[in-house]
Design a protein around this motif. Structure first.
Motif, PDB file in Angstrom:
ATOM      1  N   ALA A  42       0.846  -1.194   0.000  1.00 35.82           N
ATOM      2  CA  ALA A  42       0.000   0.000   0.000  1.00 35.82           C
ATOM      3  C   ALA A  42       0.878   1.239   0.000  1.00 35.82           C
ATOM      4  CB  ALA A  42      -0.903   0.007   1.234  1.00 35.82           C
ATOM      5  N   ASN A  43       0.257   2.354  -0.372  1.00 37.62           N
ATOM      6  CA  ASN A  43       0.872   3.653  -0.137  1.00 37.62           C
ATOM      7  C   ASN A  43      -0.056   4.399   0.810  1.00 37.62           C
ATOM      8  OD1 ASN A  43      -1.218   4.703  -1.751  1.00 37.62           O
ATOM      9  ND2 ASN A  43       0.086   4.950  -3.547  1.00 37.62           N
ATOM     10  N   ASP A  44       0.133   5.682   0.968  1.00 40.71           N
ATOM     11  CA  ASP A  44      -0.699   6.440   1.904  1.00 40.71           C
ATOM     12  C   ASP A  44      -2.127   6.623   1.405  1.00 40.71           C
ATOM     13  OD1 ASP A  44       1.283   6.843   3.873  1.00 40.71           O
ATOM     14  OD2 ASP A  44       2.176   8.425   2.662  1.00 40.71           O
ATOM     15  N   HIS A  45      -2.394   6.267   0.164  1.00 38.85           N
ATOM     16  CA  HIS A  45      -3.704   6.528  -0.440  1.00 38.85           C
ATOM     17  C   HIS A  45      -4.543   5.284  -0.693  1.00 38.85           C
ATOM     18  CE1 HIS A  45      -2.267  10.594  -0.887  1.00 38.85           C
ATOM     19  NE2 HIS A  45      -1.203  10.115  -1.490  1.00 38.85           N
ATOM     20  N   GLY A  46      -3.907   4.113  -0.833  1.00 35.53           N
ATOM     21  CA  GLY A  46      -4.696   2.929  -1.133  1.00 35.53           C
ATOM     22  C   GLY A  46      -3.873   1.657  -1.214  1.00 35.53           C
ATOM     23  N   LEU A  47      -4.585   0.536  -1.352  1.00 37.05           N
ATOM     24  CA  LEU A  47      -3.961  -0.768  -1.485  1.00 37.05           C
ATOM     25  C   LEU A  47      -3.546  -0.974  -2.936  1.00 37.05           C
ATOM     26  CD1 LEU A  47      -3.335  -3.396   0.139  1.00 37.05           C
ATOM     27  CD2 LEU A  47      -5.508  -4.281  -0.745  1.00 37.05           C
TER      28      LEU A  47
ATOM     29  N   GLU B 180      -6.610  -1.661   7.568  1.00 37.18           N
ATOM     30  CA  GLU B 180      -7.964  -1.929   7.072  1.00 37.18           C
ATOM     31  C   GLU B 180      -7.983  -3.186   6.193  1.00 37.18           C
ATOM     32  OE1 GLU B 180     -10.873  -0.446   7.940  1.00 37.18           O
ATOM     33  OE2 GLU B 180      -9.638   0.632   9.399  1.00 37.18           O
ATOM     34  N   ALA B 181      -6.943  -3.373   5.384  1.00 35.74           N
ATOM     35  CA  ALA B 181      -6.864  -4.570   4.538  1.00 35.74           C
ATOM     36  C   ALA B 181      -6.753  -5.823   5.409  1.00 35.74           C
ATOM     37  CB  ALA B 181      -5.689  -4.468   3.574  1.00 35.74           C
ATOM     38  N   VAL B 182      -5.980  -5.748   6.479  1.00 39.61           N
ATOM     39  CA  VAL B 182      -5.841  -6.882   7.393  1.00 39.61           C
ATOM     40  C   VAL B 182      -7.188  -7.194   8.048  1.00 39.61           C
ATOM     41  CG1 VAL B 182      -4.806  -7.611   9.591  1.00 39.61           C
ATOM     42  CG2 VAL B 182      -3.358  -6.669   7.779  1.00 39.61           C
TER      43      VAL B 182
ATOM     44  N   ASP C  76     -13.538  -0.610   3.291  1.00 37.54           N
ATOM     45  CA  ASP C  76     -13.378   0.709   3.905  1.00 37.54           C
ATOM     46  C   ASP C  76     -12.022   1.344   3.607  1.00 37.54           C
ATOM     47  OD1 ASP C  76     -15.919   0.570   4.998  1.00 37.54           O
ATOM     48  OD2 ASP C  76     -15.192  -0.424   6.809  1.00 37.54           O
ATOM     49  N   PHE C  77     -11.429   0.956   2.501  1.00 38.02           N
ATOM     50  CA  PHE C  77     -10.147   1.517   2.097  1.00 38.02           C
ATOM     51  C   PHE C  77     -10.104   1.551   0.576  1.00 38.02           C
ATOM     52  CE2 PHE C  77      -9.867  -2.967   2.977  1.00 38.02           C
ATOM     53  CZ  PHE C  77      -9.223  -3.505   1.885  1.00 38.02           C
ATOM     54  N   GLN C  78      -9.273   2.402   0.053  1.00 39.41           N
ATOM     55  CA  GLN C  78      -9.167   2.602  -1.394  1.00 39.41           C
ATOM     56  C   GLN C  78      -8.359   1.481  -2.033  1.00 39.41           C
ATOM     57  OE1 GLN C  78     -10.622   5.157  -3.079  1.00 39.41           O
ATOM     58  NE2 GLN C  78      -9.902   4.307  -4.981  1.00 39.41           N
TER      59      GLN C  78
END
Length: 147
Positions: free
Chosen positions: A18-23, A57-59, A75-77
């Protein structure tokens, strides 16, 4: 900044990126497109105590998925890296509801409706599916062969 995290699942390690904006990716170690266009060996993994909202959030999503708990939203980009055509294919795949499947032909029809230059060949769609860097969350397994 890029964040890499090895998620231990019942199916093996899934490398999250991920970066600060999304997976950006979620790859099984033996996946054919492991790492996509990223050189994962050059990215240090984060420790569990380090903060990455996207990884956290991915976890949580993966924990619910493997626990067979109901989940309705992400709930994440998601930010899979690919061509505009691949992005269109992945976007359509995300619309397939849990428990549903569509055929490659149906997916091709949906892509044709989105494209200004035609539908793209079934081989191109298969290529996009094969290169899906977040296949566990963007459900490529819900697309079945026409036969």
């Amino acid at each position: 900044m890029l964040y890499k995290y090895p998620y231990q699942s019942e199916l093996g390690i899934i490398t999250l990126l991920a970066n600060d904006h999304g997976l950006l990716g979620a790859w099984f170690e033996d996946q054919s497109n492991f790492g996509g266009t990223f050189d994962l060996d050059k990215i240090e993994p984060i420790a569990e105590f380090q903060q990455s909202m996207i990884i956290n959030e991915a976890v949580k999503w993966l924990d619910a998925y493997f626990a067979k708990q109901p989940f309705e939203t992400i709930d994440f980009q998601l930010m899979p890296q690919g061509t505009a055509f691949q992005q269109d294919v992945w976007s359509e795949i995300q619309k397939i509801s849990y428990g549903q499947v569509i055929t490659l032909g149906q997916l091709a029809d949906k892509i044709e409706a989105r494209q200004t230059k035609g539908r793209g060949s079934v081989n191109a769609i298969i290529g996009a599916i094969d290169n899906n860097p977040i296949a566990i969350i963007i459900p490529s397994h819900r697309v079945i062969n026409m036969n």
